[in-house]
Design an enzyme around this catalytic site. Structure first.
Site, PDB file in Angstrom:
ATOM      1  N   HIS A 355       0.870  -1.232  -0.383  1.00 23.10           N
ATOM      2  CA  HIS A 355       0.077  -0.050  -0.146  1.00 23.10           C
ATOM      3  C   HIS A 355       0.835   1.801  -0.365  1.00 23.10           C
ATOM      4  O   HIS A 355       0.040   2.344   0.168  1.00 23.10           O
ATOM      5  CB  HIS A 355      -0.886  -0.084   1.237  1.00 23.10           C
ATOM      6  CG  HIS A 355      -1.971  -0.476   1.546  1.00 23.10           C
ATOM      7  ND1 HIS A 355      -3.322  -0.592   0.500  1.00 23.10           N
ATOM      8  CD2 HIS A 355      -2.063  -2.336   1.386  1.00 23.10           C
ATOM      9  CE1 HIS A 355      -4.118  -1.568   0.350  1.00 23.10           C
ATOM     10  NE2 HIS A 355      -3.493  -2.386   1.424  1.00 23.10           N
ATOM     11  N   LYS A 543      -8.279  14.518   4.060  1.00 25.91           N
ATOM     12  CA  LYS A 543      -7.399  12.904   4.154  1.00 25.91           C
ATOM     13  C   LYS A 543      -6.532  13.069   5.136  1.00 25.91           C
ATOM     14  O   LYS A 543      -6.744  14.261   5.843  1.00 25.91           O
ATOM     15  CB  LYS A 543      -7.019  12.892   3.079  1.00 25.91           C
ATOM     16  CG  LYS A 543      -5.893  14.756   2.620  1.00 25.91           C
ATOM     17  CD  LYS A 543      -4.820  14.526   1.281  1.00 25.91           C
ATOM     18  CE  LYS A 543      -5.529  14.486  -0.279  1.00 25.91           C
ATOM     19  NZ  LYS A 543      -5.979  13.349  -0.479  1.00 25.91           N
ATOM     20  N   ARG A 544      -6.092  11.829   5.832  1.00 32.48           N
ATOM     21  CA  ARG A 544      -5.100  12.019   6.975  1.00 32.48           C
ATOM     22  C   ARG A 544      -3.672  13.009   6.847  1.00 32.48           C
ATOM     23  O   ARG A 544      -3.829  14.230   5.261  1.00 32.48           O
ATOM     24  CB  ARG A 544      -3.982  11.124   6.848  1.00 32.48           C
ATOM     25  CG  ARG A 544      -5.091   9.564   7.157  1.00 32.48           C
ATOM     26  CD  ARG A 544      -4.168   8.364   7.860  1.00 32.48           C
ATOM     27  NE  ARG A 544      -3.333   8.320   6.355  1.00 32.48           N
ATOM     28  CZ  ARG A 544      -2.352   8.050   5.925  1.00 32.48           C
ATOM     29  NH1 ARG A 544      -1.615   7.970   6.610  1.00 32.48           N
ATOM     30  NH2 ARG A 544      -1.797   7.966   5.207  1.00 32.48           N
ATOM     31  N   LYS A 549       1.385  14.885   1.973  1.00 29.75           N
ATOM     32  CA  LYS A 549      -0.127  15.340   0.862  1.00 29.75           C
ATOM     33  C   LYS A 549      -0.152  16.327   1.042  1.00 29.75           C
ATOM     34  O   LYS A 549      -1.118  17.119   0.105  1.00 29.75           O
ATOM     35  CB  LYS A 549      -1.529  14.670   1.832  1.00 29.75           C
ATOM     36  CG  LYS A 549      -1.222  13.432   2.031  1.00 29.75           C
ATOM     37  CD  LYS A 549      -2.084  12.152   2.817  1.00 29.75           C
ATOM     38  CE  LYS A 549      -2.305  10.803   3.079  1.00 29.75           C
ATOM     39  NZ  LYS A 549      -2.977  10.915   1.811  1.00 29.75           N
ATOM     40  N   THR A 651      -8.153   7.409  -3.169  1.00 30.47           N
ATOM     41  CA  THR A 651      -9.211   6.881  -3.337  1.00 30.47           C
ATOM     42  C   THR A 651     -10.284   7.985  -3.148  1.00 30.47           C
ATOM     43  O   THR A 651     -11.416   8.132  -3.437  1.00 30.47           O
ATOM     44  CB  THR A 651     -10.050   6.112  -2.452  1.00 30.47           C
ATOM     45  OG1 THR A 651      -9.422   6.012  -1.202  1.00 30.47           O
ATOM     46  CG2 THR A 651      -8.884   4.313  -2.753  1.00 30.47           C
ATOM     47  N   LYS A 655     -14.012   9.666  -5.398  1.00 31.36           N
ATOM     48  CA  LYS A 655     -14.982   9.721  -4.608  1.00 31.36           C
ATOM     49  C   LYS A 655     -15.389  11.412  -4.975  1.00 31.36           C
ATOM     50  O   LYS A 655     -16.748  11.449  -5.135  1.00 31.36           O
ATOM     51  CB  LYS A 655     -14.921   9.997  -2.789  1.00 31.36           C
ATOM     52  CG  LYS A 655     -14.688   9.364  -2.479  1.00 31.36           C
ATOM     53  CD  LYS A 655     -14.497   8.549  -0.341  1.00 31.36           C
ATOM     54  CE  LYS A 655     -13.288   7.497  -0.441  1.00 31.36           C
ATOM     55  NZ  LYS A 655     -12.954   7.826   1.095  1.00 31.36           N
TER      56      LYS A 655
HETATM   57  C1  LIG Z   1     -11.823   7.864   1.727  1.00 27.96           C
HETATM   58  C2  LIG Z   1     -10.982   8.475   2.718  1.00 27.96           C
HETATM   59  C3  LIG Z   1     -10.046   8.235   2.521  1.00 27.96           C
HETATM   60  C4  LIG Z   1      -8.529   8.636   1.674  1.00 27.96           C
HETATM   61  O1  LIG Z   1      -8.440  10.248   1.670  1.00 27.96           O
HETATM   62  P1  LIG Z   1      -7.124   9.832   0.623  1.00 27.96           P
HETATM   63  O2  LIG Z   1      -7.397  11.385  -0.116  1.00 27.96           O
HETATM   64  O3  LIG Z   1      -7.308   8.952  -0.557  1.00 27.96           O
HETATM   65  O4  LIG Z   1      -6.300   9.912   1.459  1.00 27.96           O
HETATM   66  C5  LIG Z   1      -9.816   8.359   4.566  1.00 27.96           C
HETATM   67  N1  LIG Z   1     -10.853   8.889   5.110  1.00 27.96           N
HETATM   68  C6  LIG Z   1     -12.362   8.704   4.870  1.00 27.96           C
HETATM   69  C7  LIG Z   1     -12.492   9.315   6.006  1.00 27.96           C
HETATM   70  C8  LIG Z   1     -12.488   8.393   4.422  1.00 27.96           C
HETATM   71  O5  LIG Z   1     -13.225   8.748   3.477  1.00 27.96           O
END
Ligand SMILES: *Cc1c(COP(=O)(O)O)cnc(C)c1O
Length: 807
Positions: A355, A543-544, A549, A651, A655
């Site tokens: 990952h 995101k985290r 990032k 991911t 979305k």
């Molecule tokens: C989709 C999702 C992530 C992943 O987000 P990235 O932008 O791909 O790092 C992290 N936390 C939550 C709650 C999510 O729904």
């Protein structure tokens, strides 16, 4: 029961009284939620049992997804939708005087993951069930999920997430299926007629008790299983009291120490804290999962010879890699197989996903720690390593000089990623670029040895939760335009692209987006007190929080806009609302400083009457699945701005795209595949390419100070982090140092100008709604390939070899 409204109301009333021992008129919202959830769970039980029986009866091959994280989010809405009773229940409740949307907020959220990796596991379970594939989850029932985040005076504060305090209506405890897991102690071999028998005297035995949760397929009668394990003492209290010589305090301490195994989810990117406990967690859920799978296998099969044709076990990142030596142990010590045969079986069962390329996330266990905790497993890892190294010497002699790098044990550490590649038949990356970098860089030597083992499976998201459920207005409008075949065949969203120039569709989507933004604006007002303009561009990074990032790049750009608005009277910009959501790992100081900086900018900007009509900055606390479900439908701009080559896939980017936000992003992870789908005209790409970044990393040559000193605007921003002109002197020294003193590891200053220009393109494009919404429609239309249904079909065909089952 749910289809007949009158019957539903009557049953609801009866259920309520029997559960709560009082009249419905005295109900709290939480009581009502519990009753409804219980009824739904009860309703799926027969399908759940029937699915299990069907798999057994048809002798279907089944896959088990082993993961230390499942970031599930709430179930109620999802299950009502999957059971096709959402509208009936909504109406029935309304007649009883309850609002379903309010009730769903009562559900405690199982936040048993950190971010993308855990959410992927949850999306995969959803897709497996929706596609009628026999696939189940195996993990830990953490008593506390990922911490709850509060922002106090700009600082992140962590609170425990006691999600089980009112009970979990979706689980069934199965004490009859408990298994005992040994830890520590010593191992000896006894010679018995030419062979050996292994004895293990453990120092501690922990009982793993499973809790099962139904994973309901989308309107297909399939209900798969998620099995989460909880740690308990195997002894009853009388025995324990005896063991502790009647000392009640010692007894309690013993129980407590066992329960800690399933107490907390570890934030993944903190350093060395609680290492032993973390390895204990890994072996605990892996060994328990394997025992329960093999027990049910043995009931129906005489031998394990064909195990690889009957079950598949998938290892999600390196956390469950101990499954490889554990299965070897069972086959050899308990079932009496020879090493070679056991090794063939193990590899045929196991497959692995990598990952991340970040060095900090690659697990290398110190040998002593590992050997003390898992003495027999250590012996097996040693033997795997011995044979592997011999194989290299015999068959790949030119790699012998790289042995340190590819050995499973080297420098007194066990390299779990190496063990994973060697002990499985498949290793996959999670986006094309990520898999290429794995093959060409990280795992180059393994790729040379086992070229056929490596493959790509680009991540996906469940379009049911992330579109159908969270954005029903848009989903309905899409169905109106192209029919509803996309729900079962998400690639049919493609049909939408031929309507991209349709003024009416553009208008309608614009209107739906506006309504979603108005709703998010209400939430922002309620949570933060900040009033935002729903007609402004909603520009979102959720995101985290992690250096790679680059939330900092976004913040520095906001900072530059602040100066322009303050000082350049001719400067014009389309009003924007910058929205952030991000948790920082509790031990990650830099990440917490970036949160503080964003909040300081928010305070500065939102309260300035010259600036705030054009921009607002909002940091929403406690980013999690349920909040994400409200944010994506209301977003115009999706910030995917990681340093190229660092984000494995992402991911969140998918979305956003599906919900009609346009991406500003680097050529990184799945952004590249999004760009390939929509083409350059429908995405805002900027910055260094992955190759350019990798060249800097390999050959050096990057000088942050040059960037800083040659760009006066940037220089002023960076200086103001510490010079006292905007914030107290030295206020953001750590951030300043990361950029200047430590030479800007993530090339933020290098990409700044290109990012700024991409943001200007966004500003201009938004001025032309016909253009903007034409791009939005293309993005929605091209998003079907990023459904996790596509991803799971690829895993099912190419890795697991499992087939859909008619239930
Ligand atoms: C989709 C999702 C992530 C992943 O987000 P990235 O932008 O791909 O790092 C992290 N936390 C939550 C709650 C999510 O729904």
């Amino acid at each position: 029961m749910f289809k007949d409204k009158e019957k539903f109301k009557k049953r609801f009333n009866e259920r309520f009284v029997s559960m709560h021992g009082k009249a419905l008129s005295e109900a709290t919202e939480n009581d009502v939620y519990q009753t409804l959830a219980y009824m739904v769970r009860e309703y799926v039980t027969s399908d759940w049992m029937h699915t299990k029986e069907t798999y057994i009866h048809k002798k279907s091959k089944q896959v088990y997804y082993f993961s230390l994280e499942f970031l599930l989010g709430r179930f109620l809405y999802n299950n009502l939708l999957s059971l096709d009773v959402l509208e009936e229940v909504r109406e029935g409740l309304e007649e009883l005087g309850y609002d379903l949307a309010d009730l769903t907020e009562e559900e405690p959220e199982p936040g048993l993951g950190n971010g993308g990796l855990g959410r992927l596991a949850a999306c995969f379970l959803d897709s497996l069930a929706a596609l009628g594939l026999p696939g189940h989850g195996n993990g830990i029932r953490y008593q506390y999920g990922l911490f709850k985040q509060k922002i106090i005076d700009g600082y992140q504060v962590e609170l425990p997430d006691n999600w089980l305090k009112n009970g979990n209506m979706w689980e069934i405890r199965r004490p009859d299926k408990a298994v005992d897991i040994p830890f520590g102690g010593h191992v000896w071999l006894e010679e018995v007629d030419g062979g050996y028998r292994v004895h293990h005297e453990p120092a501690e035995i922990v009982r793993a008790v499973p809790y099962d949760m139904p994973i309901v397929g989308y309107q297909n009668g399939v209900v798969n299983n998620l099995r989460l394990w909880s740690a308990e003492s195997p002894y009853d209290d009388d025995e324990l009291l005896h063991q502790h010589s009647g000392n009640y305090k010692d007894l309690l301490a013993h129980k407590q120490s066992i329960q800690t195994i399933s107490e907390f989810l570890y934030p993944d990117d903190t350093t060395y804290e609680g290492k032993v406990l973390r390895l204990k967690q890994q072996y605990f859920f892996v060994a328990a999962g394997l025992r329960s799978i093999l027990l049910s296998h043995k009931k129906r099969n005489a031998s394990f010879k064909q195990l690889g044709n009957q079950i598949a076990i998938h290892i999600n990142d390196t956390h469950p890699v101990v499954a490889i030596p554990e299965l070897m142990r069972i086959l050899i010590d308990e079932e009496g197989y020879e090493w070679e045969e056991a090794w063939r079986i193990t590899k045929s069962v196991m497959s692995f996903t990598n990952h991340t390329l970040l060095a900090e996330a690659l697990e290398r266990w110190p040998v002593d720690l590992f050997r003390n905790l898992l003495p027999r497993i250590y012996q097996i890892v040693e033997e795997i390593n011995r044979r592997f190294c011999q194989d290299v010497l015999d068959n790949y002699p030119h790699l012998a000089s790289h042995m340190q790098e590819i050995a499973i044990i080297a420098d007194e550490r066990i390299n779990m990623a190496n063990l994973a590649v060697v002990g499985t038949h498949s290793t996959n990356g999670v986006a094309q670029i990520h898999t290429e970098i794995l093959k060409q860089r990280e795992m180059r030597l393994f790729y040379e040895m086992f070229p056929l083992r490596f493959n790509n499976k680009t991540n996906g998201i469940t379009h049911r939760r992330w579109f159908l459920l969270s954005n029903p207005q848009l989903a309905n409008r899409v169905t109106e335009a192209i029919g509803d075949s996309w729900i079962n065949h998400p690639s049919d969203l493609q049909k939408l692209t031929k309507w991209s120039e349709d003024r009416q569709l553009q208008q309608d989507i614009k209107q739906i987006k506006l309504e979603n933004k108005q709703e998010l604006a209400r939430l922002i007002e309620a949570e933060t007190g900040i009033t935002v303009d729903p007609y402004s561009i909603f520009d979102v990074q959720v995101k985290r929080l992690h250096a790679y990032k680059r939330q900092l790049l976004n913040a520095l750009h906001i900072h530059s806009l602040y100066y322009r608005l303050k000082e350049d009277k001719s400067f014009k910009m389309t009003p924007r609302t910058f929205i952030f959501g991000a948790k920082a790992a509790p031990g990650y100081h830099y990440a917490k400083e970036v949160i503080r900086y964003i909040n300081a900018l928010a305070k500065l900007i939102n309260s300035d009457p010259e600036v705030s009509p054009y921009m607002k900055v909002v940091f929403l606390e406690n980013y999690r699945v349920s909040l994400a479900e409200k944010i994506f439908p209301a977003s115009d701009v999706s910030e995917q701005i990681s340093t190229a080559s660092y984000e494995a896939s992402g991911t969140g980017n998918m979305k956003f795209m599906m919900n009609g936000a346009l991406t500003i992003g680097t050529l990184d992870g799945a952004n590249i595949e999004i760009r390939d789908e929509v083409e350059d005209a429908n995405i805002f790409i900027f910055g260094l390419t992955p190759q350019e970044v990798m060249n800097y990393k390999k050959y050096g040559g990057y000088n942050a100070y040059d960037q800083y000193s040659s760009q006066p605007e940037l220089r002023r921003i960076v200086d103001s982090l510490v010079d006292g002109s905007l914030f107290p002197v030295g206020e953001f020294q750590a951030i300043y140092d990361s950029l200047i003193t430590y030479n800007d590891e993530y090339l933020i200053l290098k990409d700044f100008q290109s990012y700024q220009q991409a943001q200007e393109r966004i500003d201009r494009t938004y001025q032309n709604p016909e253009k903007w919404y034409q791009m939005v429609i293309v993005n929605i239309g091209k998003s079907g390939v990023f459904s996790s249904d596509r991803t799971i079909k690829e895993y099912a065909n190419a890795i697991w070899n499992i087939k859909p089952v008619q239930v």
